[in-house]
Design a protein around this motif. Structure first.
Motif, short mmCIF file in Angstrom:
data_model
loop_
_atom_site.label_atom_id
_atom_site.label_comp_id
_atom_site.label_asym_id
_atom_site.label_seq_id
_atom_site.Cartn_x
_atom_site.Cartn_y
_atom_site.Cartn_z
N ARG A 3 11.17 3.33 108.82
CA ARG A 3 11.32 2.62 110.20
C ARG A 3 12.72 1.85 110.27
NH1 ARG A 3 9.20 3.84 115.27
NH2 ARG A 3 9.97 2.22 116.87
N ASN A 61 6.14 -0.02 107.54
CA ASN A 61 6.80 -0.26 108.60
C ASN A 61 6.67 -1.68 109.36
OD1 ASN A 61 4.92 0.09 110.36
ND2 ASN A 61 5.38 2.31 111.24
N HIS A 99 7.16 8.91 109.87
CA HIS A 99 8.56 8.68 110.42
C HIS A 99 9.14 9.98 110.20
CE1 HIS A 99 8.08 4.72 111.42
NE2 HIS A 99 7.86 4.29 110.28
#
Lengths: 433, 433
Positions: free
Chosen positions: A167, A259, B165
């Motif tokens: 992230r 993240n 992600h």
């Protein structure tokens, strides 16, 4: 592409900035770039020199640097500068070395120095994408053993530099507080998960790699060119909630376990500064496959190893209150931990045509050595919580508690070279909201 | 937070833009935002209306909109506008509905219309982070069956909205060519992998969700507020190289198998436009656990289902040469595919404190229905390549061949409402470099 050793690395070179000479991290042989502000002034690009920061916005606008660099060096982040590529990076290093060593330049340059204690550091770049790799083979083996004692490394490990996307929005510069994340926790003996603060908060010791020049979508970066796409290195802490991770990670990999925050040290150490500390990649053990041709480069094999010493320390609230220094958790070295080089990481990442962009951040993965005292996470040190460590304060730790501060540091030493450092990457854990 | 039905949804409402009335995608009841340019003019923010685009840069600067919106609507991407949040989004919709329906506004507004055939569309936002979820339960089951026939869904699936992600840098707007990626391929019967063009190139039919207002790092978005953080929806094709994926994905998830390209449709359909097409989330089958409290919201259960019809078509080179229309591969519906709602996705993503930012993109994951004709990938349709499909041209396909064009489309129909569409999301495969 490997940087060569030149006059900027001369161990006899001294700076007229007195604090730089013999400085533990930032002698004139280092010259890392970062982004800082002083009060309401900035953010500006600067270079660390001893206990000071040289404001490159000021130096460039005073006409002391190549005029083609002024625009990129006047911005509040390094992305545009990183896009200039390795030749300009090396030229800037040579020019800064002159400006900061030759007494004749002192009067023009000194007005642009700021005491480092006065500055606030920012992220060096606007990070478009952040990718985390897994090239620490001892870490992969140690973690794999906890799940698969007989077969810790998966069959792809020695062919594929394993990586996954992280992230970008939650990357923060050193010092940012670590809010204990909440998430779904399902201990092995529970029937169902619940949602609450992580009970197994951990760190991961990594290096960060900043991309310099990018590549077009659809056009892989050949391994021989990959080094020229790296703008520099920093320390990176991939904070990890192990209980969230164990429950969520199948089948698509870690997500919320990672993240909530990634911390990096603020100074970007250039490939040029690291030239004296490069070495051959460790020989692959007998029986390991050779890298596939797209990952094989003779120069990289000879000089792709990073002789960067790594150290992790922990200071609990109780230790801080008692005036006790941080306790060293581990001491290792990047070259001894990395099965794949930084150039192999970059070449692999783009090998399918994925486009990398200036300022993108890549983590190496946790850098544990093969030694018990070189482990890069508490998961490994405490053997998944089964073997808590004893601290000098009399406390025990399996994972991080609220109030704990974690400190990563990196330093490069080599015979005939002046030692340089990365500065630290710190974070203190605060209770969940 | 669910948008209500108001005068902007009135099925009797007509636009003075003649092509809008009865338009298959863009009647006045839709009003999606996008970013376009005409020649060297732009990029500007616009709204699709019939066969035209209304230039909001021009409309705002002509003083026809709330002056507080002018700055955000004058930029070349929608991020700043999305940060305005749902109240302004709804107000802009009402105002555009007035401007485009009332004949009295025609003279002032008409100069800002451009024919859609003249415009080049761009990404609607600068995408800071892109996340891909896996909420299509039939897809997860179908894919899981290929690996674990007796136990296709992993134990976390019905508790955790699984996500990971993706790569923001390689998201492109509809029409971008799909360069066949190269990568490591290891067929089950090979001893070692080699590097070359993917032999199992696939698509994945998904919806994209754009984040509107963001949240601060460390501050989760409560499920009851999550809908108010969604700026809109698009179609998303998560191009996938199955052979690369099978070899690389353990233990950290898909990486190079996905990040060579992600395509999205250019128009962002707002939550307000979708209000008439919302329905209750499908009842969880007997024995499935209730969502944990942080994922449970009564309003969301009642109206979190998206009644969006989805359709995938394929046109090969041979079909194109023969003048044959694209062949429909599947026809399904989002609400029938999604085990978790968009609000649950947003709440979960931020539940550990991860910060979402305006313009971030989230994919739902592949949206297959339980029916054989509602499957959202060739991996499912051809059963991993074991059951190639027959095309009207006499060709067979297990995976995509060079020259194949893939077309995603979405359309919403409901009794008493005017049908709206998303426009298409296309991509044509070209040979590996």
């Amino acid at each position: 592409m490997t940087s060569t050793i030149d006059e900027t690395h001369n161990p006899d070179l001294q700076s007229w900035v007195g604090s730089a000479n013999g400085h533990i991290d930032f002698p004139i042989q280092n010259l890392p770039l970062g982004v800082f502000s002083v009060g309401s002034k900035g953010p500006h690009i600067g270079v660390a020199i001893g206990d000071s920061v040289l404001d490159l916005h000021g130096v460039a606008n005073a006409g002391l640097l190549d005029s083609h660099w002024t625009l990129a060096l006047s911005l509040g982040c390094l992305n545009a500068w990183f896009a200039h590529g390795p030749d300009d990076s090396a030229s800037l290093r040579r020019r800064l070395s002159e400006l900061l060593s030759q007494e004749s330049n002192r009067a023009k340059v000194e007005p642009h120095l700021v005491g480092r204690e006065r500055v606030t550091m920012h992220l060096p770049c606007t990070i478009g994408d952040y990718t985390d790799f897994y090239v620490g083979i001892h870490h992969a083996t140690n973690v794999g053993k906890q799940f698969r004692p007989d077969n810790p490394l998966l069959p792809n490990y020695k062919y594929v530099p394993i990586g996954y996307h992280g992230r970008a929005s939650s990357v923060r510069v050193s010092g940012h507080q670590v809010v204990r994340p909440k998430g779904q926790r399902k201990p092995p003996d529970a029937d169902v998960p619940d949602y609450g603060p992580s009970r197994r908060l951990d760190y991961e010791l990594e290096l960060g790699i900043f991309i310099g020049r990018g590549n077009e979508l659809g056009s892989p970066i050949p391994i021989g060119d990959a080094g020229g796409h790296i703008a520099g290195y920093c320390l990176l802490n991939d904070w990890s909630a192990r209980d969230l991770q164990a429950w969520e990670y199948q089948p698509l990999g870690p997500f919320l376990a990672k993240n909530f925050l990634t911390s990096i040290s603020p100074w970007v150490v250039s490939p040029e500064a690291l030239a004296p500390f490069r070495r051959a990649m460790p020989l692959r053990p007998e029986g390991d496959p050779d890298p596939l041709p797209y990952l094989w480069d003779e120069c990289d094999q000879q000089a792709g190893g990073l002789g960067i010493g790594l150290e992790v320390s922990l200071q609990t609230s109780a230790m801080r209150d008692a005036g006790m220094a941080p306790h060293q958790l581990s001491k290792g070295e990047a070259a001894a931990a990395m099965y794949w080089s930084a150039a192999q990481i970059v070449a692999h990442h783009s090998s399918n045509g994925c486009n990398l962009q200036p300022g993108d951040l890549i983590g190496t993965g946790t850098l544990s050595t093969s030694s018990r005292d070189g482990l890069g996470s508490l998961l490994e040190i405490s053997q998944g919580g089964k073997a808590p460590i004893e601290l000098p304060s009399g406390e025990q730790r399996s994972f991080l508690e609220d109030g704990d501060e974690l400190i990563l540091a990196a330093r490069c030493e080599a015979e005939g070279a002046v030692t340089i450092g990365f500065g630290s990457c710190t974070g203190k854990v605060v209770p969940a909201n």
